[in-house]
Design a protein around this motif. Sequence first.
Motif, mmCIF file in Angstrom:
data_model
loop_
_atom_site.group_PDB
_atom_site.id
_atom_site.type_symbol
_atom_site.label_atom_id
_atom_site.label_comp_id
_atom_site.label_asym_id
_atom_site.label_seq_id
_atom_site.Cartn_x
_atom_site.Cartn_y
_atom_site.Cartn_z
ATOM 1 N N SER A 110 0.869 -1.184 0.000
ATOM 2 C CA SER A 110 0.000 0.000 0.000
ATOM 3 C C SER A 110 0.896 1.220 0.000
ATOM 4 N N ARG A 161 1.085 1.818 -6.840
ATOM 5 C CA ARG A 161 0.084 2.339 -7.766
ATOM 6 C C ARG A 161 0.753 2.861 -9.032
ATOM 7 N N GLY A 197 -6.417 9.550 -12.299
ATOM 8 C CA GLY A 197 -7.147 9.034 -11.155
ATOM 9 C C GLY A 197 -8.641 9.189 -11.272
ATOM 10 N N GLN A 204 -11.358 2.404 -5.219
ATOM 11 C CA GLN A 204 -10.376 3.380 -4.777
ATOM 12 C C GLN A 204 -9.038 3.152 -5.466
ATOM 13 N N ASP A 205 -8.100 4.076 -5.246
ATOM 14 C CA ASP A 205 -6.763 4.001 -5.860
ATOM 15 C C ASP A 205 -6.885 3.810 -7.370
ATOM 16 N N GLY A 219 -8.055 -0.476 -10.042
ATOM 17 C CA GLY A 219 -8.284 0.061 -8.710
ATOM 18 C C GLY A 219 -8.500 -1.055 -7.717
#
Length: 286
Positions: free
Chosen positions: A7, A12, A181, A194-195, A213
């Motif tokens: 994380s 990402r 994003g 998310q992400d 994501g």
Amino acid sequence: MLKEWVSHPAFRTASVLVSVAVAGILIGMGWEEARYGGVRTELERAEAAADELDQAAQRTPGRSKRDEAILARTLSYFPPYPNGGRPEALAADYLGPDTPIAVAWFSTQDSSDQVLQHYRKFLLDEGLPVVGVRFNDNAGYVGYWVPKDDEVRLMSTLHQGGETMVFVSSARMRNYLERAGRVPAGVPVPRNLQDIASLSLRMEGATNITVSGRVPEAELPAVEQAYRAQLRDQGWSVSEARQAGFQETELTLTRPGLRGQASLRQPSAQRVVDFHLSLMRSQAAP
């Protein structure tokens, strides 16, 4: 097994850079045969482009100054692979002037895992913070993030046809991620995703959109059931789920002028579901 889910912004960024590098395959080869009605999956397109890369290397004995510059921007961060072929430049700076990126490639008869493990050991021996994912037996990536330069440097692998294509990339992705994003209008993704990282690549007659994501604090069966219901409510036709592996499902979804493949995967012992969608939209689609 190479499987380091982290994380961290580097994870990402690396995940997006892999998709961006695949886009570089298409751009670098000028490969524009993807049209709606003859749509291939992202992996099939990458495999076909890899075949063309091999043929192009045989046709091109020399290197231009531009190619030498691309190689310097990528290969200088990793030692040569012991069993690798001659490296070649692929593409650079195709995401705009605010996103420096360079991609090179070489091939080897070794497996994807052999390449990934070789460079993982090198990075660990150098004391670098490794990020990496083994997607399956034939594909994955390993690399590291340089915070002071905001740069991610990766070795990505794709094994097909008895050899492994290795894509060496370096990129400063912050500006790209700020605009990547967001989910493009009309693209269906699970609720609470998310992400998010997205990439839109215009091709001849169509646009390929990828969105990745994570759905946090969730289990795969519940996310899959909710996503299938959401797709039906939005007018999508959804194929029967294909179990791609343990804790992994793939769905094919279609609407007039649109066709996509979605994967939902739950990493072992984690209450999170990873999502990836590759969608082809014809220029005539609404």
